[in-house]
Design a protein around this motif. Structure first.
Motif, PDB file in Angstrom:
ATOM      1  N   GLU A   3      -4.531   8.478 -40.131  1.00  0.00           N
ATOM      2  CA  GLU A   3      -4.653   7.895 -41.466  1.00  0.00           C
ATOM      3  C   GLU A   3      -3.629   6.784 -41.693  1.00  0.00           C
ATOM      4  O   GLU A   3      -3.823   5.922 -42.560  1.00  0.00           O
ATOM      5  N   VAL A   4      -2.542   6.812 -40.934  1.00  0.00           N
ATOM      6  CA  VAL A   4      -1.513   5.783 -41.065  1.00  0.00           C
ATOM      7  C   VAL A   4      -1.892   4.592 -40.197  1.00  0.00           C
ATOM      8  O   VAL A   4      -2.067   4.710 -38.992  1.00  0.00           O
ATOM      9  N   ARG A   5      -1.995   3.424 -40.832  1.00  0.00           N
ATOM     10  CA  ARG A   5      -2.378   2.219 -40.111  1.00  0.00           C
ATOM     11  C   ARG A   5      -1.256   1.174 -40.109  1.00  0.00           C
ATOM     12  O   ARG A   5      -1.168   0.366 -39.187  1.00  0.00           O
ATOM     13  N   VAL A   6      -0.438   1.181 -41.137  1.00  0.00           N
ATOM     14  CA  VAL A   6       0.696   0.262 -41.255  1.00  0.00           C
ATOM     15  C   VAL A   6       1.854   1.028 -41.888  1.00  0.00           C
ATOM     16  O   VAL A   6       1.632   1.897 -42.735  1.00  0.00           O
ATOM     17  N   ILE A   7       3.091   0.700 -41.499  1.00  0.00           N
ATOM     18  CA  ILE A   7       4.268   1.376 -42.029  1.00  0.00           C
ATOM     19  C   ILE A   7       5.173   0.366 -42.731  1.00  0.00           C
ATOM     20  O   ILE A   7       5.488  -0.693 -42.173  1.00  0.00           O
ATOM     21  N   LEU A   8       5.569   0.698 -43.956  1.00  0.00           N
ATOM     22  CA  LEU A   8       6.556  -0.077 -44.694  1.00  0.00           C
ATOM     23  C   LEU A   8       7.863   0.702 -44.691  1.00  0.00           C
ATOM     24  O   LEU A   8       7.872   1.896 -44.995  1.00  0.00           O
ATOM     25  N   LEU A   9       8.958   0.044 -44.357  1.00  0.00           N
ATOM     26  CA  LEU A   9      10.265   0.700 -44.329  1.00  0.00           C
ATOM     27  C   LEU A   9      11.172   0.042 -45.356  1.00  0.00           C
ATOM     28  O   LEU A   9      11.515  -1.133 -45.231  1.00  0.00           O
ATOM     29  N   GLY A  10      11.542   0.807 -46.387  1.00  0.00           N
ATOM     30  CA  GLY A  10      12.383   0.279 -47.450  1.00  0.00           C
ATOM     31  C   GLY A  10      13.542   1.210 -47.751  1.00  0.00           C
ATOM     32  O   GLY A  10      13.808   2.162 -47.012  1.00  0.00           O
ATOM     33  N   ALA A  11      14.231   0.946 -48.861  1.00  0.00           N
ATOM     34  CA  ALA A  11      15.403   1.742 -49.209  1.00  0.00           C
ATOM     35  C   ALA A  11      15.661   1.694 -50.704  1.00  0.00           C
ATOM     36  O   ALA A  11      15.302   0.722 -51.376  1.00  0.00           O
ATOM     37  N   ARG A  23       8.078  -0.101 -29.934  1.00  0.00           N
ATOM     38  CA  ARG A  23       6.992   0.481 -29.136  1.00  0.00           C
ATOM     39  C   ARG A  23       6.003   1.287 -29.967  1.00  0.00           C
ATOM     40  O   ARG A  23       5.040   1.843 -29.426  1.00  0.00           O
ATOM     41  N   HIS A  24       6.232   1.353 -31.261  1.00  0.00           N
ATOM     42  CA  HIS A  24       5.345   2.138 -32.129  1.00  0.00           C
ATOM     43  C   HIS A  24       3.943   1.536 -32.122  1.00  0.00           C
ATOM     44  O   HIS A  24       3.790   0.309 -32.153  1.00  0.00           O
ATOM     45  N   PRO A  25       2.902   2.377 -32.077  1.00  0.00           N
ATOM     46  CA  PRO A  25       1.536   1.839 -32.030  1.00  0.00           C
ATOM     47  C   PRO A  25       1.068   1.201 -33.342  1.00  0.00           C
ATOM     48  O   PRO A  25       0.067   0.487 -33.355  1.00  0.00           O
ATOM     49  N   LYS A  26       1.789   1.451 -34.442  1.00  0.00           N
ATOM     50  CA  LYS A  26       1.418   0.877 -35.735  1.00  0.00           C
ATOM     51  C   LYS A  26       2.410  -0.233 -36.096  1.00  0.00           C
ATOM     52  O   LYS A  26       3.597  -0.136 -35.789  1.00  0.00           O
ATOM     53  N   PRO A  27       1.955  -1.275 -36.781  1.00  0.00           N
ATOM     54  CA  PRO A  27       2.889  -2.306 -37.247  1.00  0.00           C
ATOM     55  C   PRO A  27       3.907  -1.713 -38.223  1.00  0.00           C
ATOM     56  O   PRO A  27       3.547  -0.923 -39.098  1.00  0.00           O
ATOM     57  N   SER A  86      -7.262  -0.566 -35.914  1.00  0.00           N
ATOM     58  CA  SER A  86      -5.945  -0.063 -35.506  1.00  0.00           C
ATOM     59  C   SER A  86      -5.783  -0.114 -33.986  1.00  0.00           C
ATOM     60  O   SER A  86      -4.671  -0.315 -33.484  1.00  0.00           O
ATOM     61  N   GLN A  87      -6.869   0.047 -33.254  1.00  0.00           N
ATOM     62  CA  GLN A  87      -6.794  -0.036 -31.796  1.00  0.00           C
ATOM     63  C   GLN A  87      -6.452  -1.460 -31.365  1.00  0.00           C
ATOM     64  O   GLN A  87      -5.638  -1.671 -30.463  1.00  0.00           O
ATOM     65  N   THR A  88      -7.046  -2.434 -32.040  1.00  0.00           N
ATOM     66  CA  THR A  88      -6.753  -3.831 -31.724  1.00  0.00           C
ATOM     67  C   THR A  88      -5.299  -4.167 -32.032  1.00  0.00           C
ATOM     68  O   THR A  88      -4.628  -4.853 -31.259  1.00  0.00           O
ATOM     69  N   LEU A  89      -4.791  -3.676 -33.163  1.00  0.00           N
ATOM     70  CA  LEU A  89      -3.396  -3.907 -33.518  1.00  0.00           C
ATOM     71  C   LEU A  89      -2.462  -3.276 -32.493  1.00  0.00           C
ATOM     72  O   LEU A  89      -1.446  -3.868 -32.114  1.00  0.00           O
ATOM     73  N   LYS A  90      -2.791  -2.080 -32.057  1.00  0.00           N
ATOM     74  CA  LYS A  90      -1.969  -1.391 -31.064  1.00  0.00           C
ATOM     75  C   LYS A  90      -1.919  -2.177 -29.759  1.00  0.00           C
ATOM     76  O   LYS A  90      -0.844  -2.393 -29.193  1.00  0.00           O
ATOM     77  N   VAL A  91      -3.077  -2.611 -29.295  1.00  0.00           N
ATOM     78  CA  VAL A  91      -3.156  -3.374 -28.050  1.00  0.00           C
ATOM     79  C   VAL A  91      -2.369  -4.678 -28.179  1.00  0.00           C
ATOM     80  O   VAL A  91      -1.606  -5.060 -27.294  1.00  0.00           O
ATOM     81  N   GLY A  92      -2.557  -5.359 -29.305  1.00  0.00           N
ATOM     82  CA  GLY A  92      -1.905  -6.642 -29.500  1.00  0.00           C
ATOM     83  C   GLY A  92      -0.399  -6.528 -29.619  1.00  0.00           C
ATOM     84  O   GLY A  92       0.344  -7.338 -29.046  1.00  0.00           O
ATOM     85  N   LYS A  93       0.080  -5.522 -30.352  1.00  0.00           N
ATOM     86  CA  LYS A  93       1.520  -5.349 -30.517  1.00  0.00           C
ATOM     87  C   LYS A  93       2.187  -5.046 -29.179  1.00  0.00           C
ATOM     88  O   LYS A  93       3.224  -5.643 -28.844  1.00  0.00           O
ATOM     89  N   GLU A  94       1.602  -4.148 -28.419  1.00  0.00           N
ATOM     90  CA  GLU A  94       2.176  -3.800 -27.116  1.00  0.00           C
ATOM     91  C   GLU A  94       2.213  -5.016 -26.198  1.00  0.00           C
ATOM     92  O   GLU A  94       3.222  -5.283 -25.532  1.00  0.00           O
ATOM     93  N   ALA A  95       1.118  -5.778 -26.183  1.00  0.00           N
ATOM     94  CA  ALA A  95       1.051  -6.952 -25.311  1.00  0.00           C
ATOM     95  C   ALA A  95       2.061  -8.013 -25.732  1.00  0.00           C
ATOM     96  O   ALA A  95       2.666  -8.679 -24.890  1.00  0.00           O
TER      97      ALA A  95
END
Length: 273
Positions: free
Chosen positions: A57-65, A109-113, A217-226
């Motif tokens: 269900e998680v496709r993108v991660i936002l990291l804040g504070a 190396r995370h599979p999600k942006p 999400s599969q395309t994003l994973k492939v692209g980020k790793e590459a």
């Protein structure tokens, strides 16, 4: 993890999370400690990232504070306390630096942006955290620095992430002077992507993340790793690797669906395969 449900794991009081429309918000909640990367905070972040990687269900991660400081870097009180150990802290420092390096590499190396959302000060390993994320958004009041040189501790590990995001002379300027740069300069340097007015931050950031979340999400994973793999390769090797990735990507179901949808002038229906 249910959509739109706020989650607060009592076993991880340092973090708060919210999942909505495929976008997971992770918020560091230790403003009284300037959201420093203590061993406990790093363990909590790593565990949350691991769960996110396994959650479809998680496709993108936002990291804040929370608070005025996004992250003040390592917990200097924790590091200083280790000097009382028989080895003057060598084993503790080795463990903490390895833990930090592992966390930064986990983000890359995370599979999600992973997108940093910076509303305050990001200093030392906190600046490293921003640089390690795939994208970074900031308010116009955010500032960034690698000030270790001011206390006799060169920001060597933050240097790794910083030097992979900004030009060498910009990185050395930050590392050698230890001075803060504002959001405008950080954008000019290439450390952040966009500056967003504080009053519109939440809605703009959510829309930005949802745009990315709407992709396969599969395309994003492939692209980020590459992307990260080819950065470390000589030019010819990078092209060979990218060409092989393109071939495999073309054979994926989502690429077939996406191309067909484009040709048929309709919205694609991703299967994430």
């Amino acid at each position: 993890m249910a959509e739109t449900a706020a989650i607060h794991d009592m076993n991880k009081p340092m973090l708060g999370t919210l999942l909505h429309q495929g976008v997971l918000r992770i918020v560091m909640q230790r403003p009284e400690r300037m959201n420093s990367l203590s061993s406990e905070m790093m363990a909590a972040l790593s565990a949350e990232l691991t769960q996110a990687a396994e959650n479809p269900e998680v496709r993108v991660i936002l990291l804040g504070a929370e608070g005025k400081v996004f992250c003040a870097g390592h917990d200097l009180k924790e590091l200083t306390a280790a000097r009382a150990e028989a080895d003057r802290g060598r084993a503790t420092y080795t463990r903490i630096m390895r833990q930090c390096s592992d966390l930064m590499q986990q983000i890359v190396r995370h599979p999600k942006p992973v997108i940093a959302v910076v509303t305050g000060v990001a200093t030392a390993a906190g600046c490293q955290l921003v640089a390690s994320c795939d994208l970074a958004l900031a308010t116009d009041t955010a500032t960034f620095c690698t000030p270790g040189v001011n206390i006799g501790l060169f920001c060597s590990t933050p240097m790794v992430a910083l030097s992979r995001n900004v030009a060498p002379k910009h990185a050395m300027e930050m590392l050698l002077t230890g001075e803060s740069i504002d959001a405008s300069t950080a954008k000019e340097f290439g450390l952040i992507n966009r500056i967003i007015p504080r009053d519109y931050l939440d809605q703009v950031v959510q829309k930005y993340a949802e745009t990315i979340a709407s992709k396969s999400s599969q395309t994003l994973k492939v692209g980020k790793e590459a992307f990260y793999r080819q950065l470390e390769m000589p030019l010819s090797d990078a092209y060979d690797h990218a060409a092989n990735v393109m071939v495999e990507n073309m054979l994926a179901r989502d690429a077939e669906e996406g191309i067909n949808a484009f040709l048929q002038k309709r919205k694609p229906e991703w299967t994430d395969g």
